[in-house]
Design an enzyme around this catalytic site. Structure first.
Site, PDB file in Angstrom:
ATOM      1  N   CYS A   1      34.244  34.547  45.896  1.00 49.08           N
ATOM      2  CA  CYS A   1      34.892  35.853  45.858  1.00 49.08           C
ATOM      3  C   CYS A   1      36.123  35.762  46.761  1.00 49.08           C
ATOM      4  O   CYS A   1      35.993  35.459  47.952  1.00 49.08           O
ATOM      5  CB  CYS A   1      33.911  36.897  46.387  1.00 49.08           C
ATOM      6  SG  CYS A   1      34.618  38.537  46.576  1.00 49.08           S
TER       7      CYS A   1
ATOM      8  N   CYS B   1      41.067  36.524  41.582  1.00 49.39           N
ATOM      9  CA  CYS B   1      39.768  37.207  41.698  1.00 49.39           C
ATOM     10  C   CYS B   1      38.841  36.518  40.712  1.00 49.39           C
ATOM     11  O   CYS B   1      39.235  36.246  39.565  1.00 49.39           O
ATOM     12  CB  CYS B   1      39.922  38.685  41.343  1.00 49.39           C
ATOM     13  SG  CYS B   1      38.334  39.535  41.117  1.00 49.39           S
TER      14      CYS B   1
END
Ligand code: DGL
Length: 254
Positions: A74, A184
């Site tokens: 992440c 992302c």
């Protein structure tokens, strides 16, 4: 039950599965534990202190399950927490960062685009990467607004997905970006729709394959990679277990 080859992977949700997908290609014989913090997803606009606390807690839980390395799959959590995690725990941490440098080397137009969450774009690591290339090229960035929600719902195509993706891509295309960095881990699941909007003139960079190679190198260096007699993945979540298992099947195809 857990042996030395267990690798922990975490994300705010199912985005980290795009990283797991690449890791598993390179290291098919390891054992994985994946944690989706679905009860707190998305992380994008949350305070760094909150994300750090979550990462700490999740890492502690992974350690209790025998994790010998941890992938923070992440970008937002890496930006908020990886320095703290490395200082507080002794296992290796592998994080994500937007692939600004490879994009800067590859652009012919002299313009690159970066799509990421607000938290990643505000992080000092990203700002450093951006300032490092800005003398030579132009960097245009945008939050992929609504992208995480699409992926969490499993809505990877269709008119609504196209409309959402188009809104965030528009400024990057208008600025003339010929390479767009996916900053992302949820976004690679939207690649078909992203490509449909930009057409073939724009290349997208997903850092997951490079992260997988980095993990393999670290495991070799630390001598903690070994064939597990029982390879596979255990899925854990702070949210709905059945939903995570369905998403896994939908996104990874198993
Ligand atoms: N997948 C995450 C990232 O790479 C987090 C997205 C979110 O929860 O906002 O940044």
């Amino acid at each position: 039950m857990y042996d030395m080859a267990t690798i922990g992977i975490m994300d705010s949700g199912v985005g980290g599965l795009s990283v797991y997908r690449e890791i598993r290609k390179l290291l098919p014989s390891e054992r994985y534990v994946y944690f989706s913090d679905s009860a707190n997803c998305p992380y994008g606009e949350k305070k760094p202190e909150f994300i750090r606390d979550r990462c700490r807690e999740i890492t502690g839980m992974m350690l209790s399950r025998g994790a010998s390395a941890m992938v923070i799959a992440c970008n937002t959590a890496t930006a908020a927490a990886i320095t703290t995690l490395r200082s507080e725990f002794s296992i290796p941490f592998i994080g994500m960062e937007p692939a600004v440098k490879p994009a800067a080397l590859g652009t012919r137009a002299g313009v690159i685009g970066v799509l990421a969450t607000a938290g990643t774009l505000k992080g000092s690591n990203y700002l450093k990467l951006k300032h490092g290339v800005e003398d030579d090229i132009k960097v245009v960035e945008h939050v992929g607004a609504g992208f995480v929600e699409l992926v969490e719902r499993g809505e990877l195509s269709g008119p609504a997905a196209e409309e959402t993706v188009k809104r965030s891509l528009r400024p990057l295309i208008a600025a003339g970006a010929d390479i767009i960095v996916l900053g992302c881990t949820h976004y690679p699941f939207l690649l078909p729709v992203l490509r449909k909007i930009t057409g073939p003139g724009v290349r997208f960079i997903d850092p997951a394959p490079a992260v997988a190679r980095h993990l393999r190198d670290i495991l070799r260096q630390k001598n903690i990679a070994m064939d597990d007699p029982d390879p596979g993945i255990e899925l854990l979540t702070s949210g709905d277990q059945r939903q995570l298992e369905n998403s896994f099947r939908h996104l990874i195809g198993q």
